[in-house]
Enzyme design. Structure first.
Site, mmCIF file in Angstrom:
data_model
loop_
_atom_site.group_PDB
_atom_site.id
_atom_site.type_symbol
_atom_site.label_atom_id
_atom_site.label_comp_id
_atom_site.label_asym_id
_atom_site.label_seq_id
_atom_site.Cartn_x
_atom_site.Cartn_y
_atom_site.Cartn_z
ATOM 1 N N CYS A 144 0.807 -1.221 0.000
ATOM 2 C CA CYS A 144 0.000 0.000 0.000
ATOM 3 C C CYS A 144 0.843 1.275 0.000
ATOM 4 C CB CYS A 144 -0.902 -0.002 1.222
ATOM 5 S SG CYS A 144 0.024 -0.327 2.724
ATOM 6 N N HIS A 237 -2.372 6.837 3.571
ATOM 7 C CA HIS A 237 -0.908 6.924 3.654
ATOM 8 C C HIS A 237 -0.471 8.150 2.855
ATOM 9 C CE1 HIS A 237 -0.962 3.136 5.570
ATOM 10 N NE2 HIS A 237 -0.330 2.385 4.692
HETATM 11 N N1 LIG Z 1 2.207 -2.673 5.331
HETATM 12 C C1 LIG Z 1 1.285 -1.598 5.275
HETATM 13 C C2 LIG Z 1 -0.057 -2.093 4.871
HETATM 14 C C3 LIG Z 1 -0.816 -1.120 4.053
HETATM 15 O O1 LIG Z 1 -1.787 -0.417 4.479
HETATM 16 C C4 LIG Z 1 1.228 -0.859 6.580
HETATM 17 O O2 LIG Z 1 1.698 -1.427 7.580
HETATM 18 O O3 LIG Z 1 0.727 0.253 6.599
#
Ligand SMILES: N[C@@H](CC=O)C(=O)O
Length: 347
Positions: A144, A237
């Protein structure tokens, strides 16, 4: 949490219907509603059509696969167990669209952002031969974190980005948590997410890789370095990005490439495709995680604060919804592409 997003996104999907759900043996025999009791984390209710589906044991591969045309897979198991499980399903002739990282570096498994590297689906034929099936295969989506900067950089590939520094500010849903089950995250920032920086630096190179002898060979540029930080937000994110180019574009050229960028999902008008993949915000204080993560139903990415830098050619900010574009939504879009291109068909 990704499984819950799948269930929600597939409710009323124009092409796909959830007909069966499997999980570990512990959940088998319960209705889906019972199996997520006290663990349903989305703001929307459990969709009615799946509430009474009886969860099956995922390890009963043949029995489960015989009931479905294809499978979405999001599990929490050891890497070798996930690899074996996904291959077992593929070998039954069932396509597997995976949210897991286990097969992201298997040479004949395409790892796809549909707007960027739909051509990587070409390796599926070789994978089918290896697995001894004419219809089954595995396709995976990338981590992500990379969705908040890779689309913006991809739109600028003609200028050859050479060096990228990206810091990601990642929501707690990326760890499958909310504030109730992770109170440590209230009023806190944790400067470490296990394995995340390696994925964030390497996976873009595979996305930009080429198909050679029926395998994906990763690209050698740009050089990417990252820091991945957990921040106290629910979803979304955000990345700050510094970039050098071989051929430095003007600011207008960058904005024009971002606004015009379209991929195969837009050409095919896939149901989950954002109409506008990259949206640039002129306001100095945008994109903001809370305000802008849901752009294009969580499937668009947004950028902002593009300006020249004193060390690098440019810097900017990018944002994507981690459990929609970055996880379940990205996988649903891959499945739509696979269906539109004839790789997924009714059995
Ligand atoms: N590995 C990522 C997963 C995505 O949302 C995270 O820890 O944020």
């Amino acid at each position: 949490m990704v499984g819950q997003r799948f269930v929600d996104l597939l409710d009323q999907h124009p092409w796909f219907e959830v007909t069966a759900i499997s999980a570990s043996a512990n959940s088998a025999g319960k209705t889906y509603e019972e199996s997520v009791q006290g663990r349903w984390k989305l703001a929307v209710p459990i969709p009615e059509p799946v509430k009474n589906i009886v969860v099956q044991d995922a390890s009963q591969v043949e029995a489960f696969a015989s009931q479905v045309d294809f499978i979405f897979c999001a599990v929490d198991m050891k890497k070798n167990e996930i690899q074996a499980l996904e291959e077992a399903y593929a070998k039954t002739g069932t396509p597997v669209v995976s949210n897991n990282s286990a097969h992201r570096w298997t040479a004949d498994v395409p790892m796809v952002i549909p707007e960027i590297n739909p051509g990587h689906l070409a390796v599926i034929e070789a994978q089918r031969k290896r697995l001894g099936t004419t219809t089954g295969f595995i396709a995976v989506k990338p981590n992500c974190s990379i969705q908040s900067y890779v689309p913006a950089l991809h739109a600028l590939r003609e200028f050859n980005p050479t060096q990228v520094v990206a810091s990601t500010y990642q929501a707690i849903s990326g760890a499958g948590k909310n504030f109730t089950d992770w109170p440590e995250m209230l009023d806190n920032v944790i400067p470490y997410i296990g394995g995340e920086e390696e994925k964030s630096e390497q996976e873009p190179l595979r996305i930009w890789g080429s198909v050679e002898n029926n395998q994906i060979v990763k690209a050698s540029a740009p050089h990417i370095t990252t820091q991945c930080i957990r921040v106290p937000v629910t979803d979304g994110h955000l990345a700050t990005v510094f970039v050098n180019f071989e051929k430095k574009p003007s600011k207008d050229e960058i904005l024009e490439r971002w606004s015009q960028f379209k991929g195969r999902p837009q050409e095919l008008a896939l149901p989950s495709a954002p109409k506008q993949f990259i949206t640039y915000f002129e306001e100095e204080n945008r994109p903001q995680t809370k305000l802008d993560r849901d752009i294009e139903r969580g499937m668009g990415v947004s950028t902002g604060r593009l300006r020249e830098d004193s060390l690098y050619d440019y810097k900017f900010v990018g944002l994507s919804h981690n459990t929609l574009r970055g996880a379940a939504g990205g996988a649903v879009l891959i499945a739509e592409l696979l269906k539109a291109e004839g790789y997924i068909q009714p059995k």
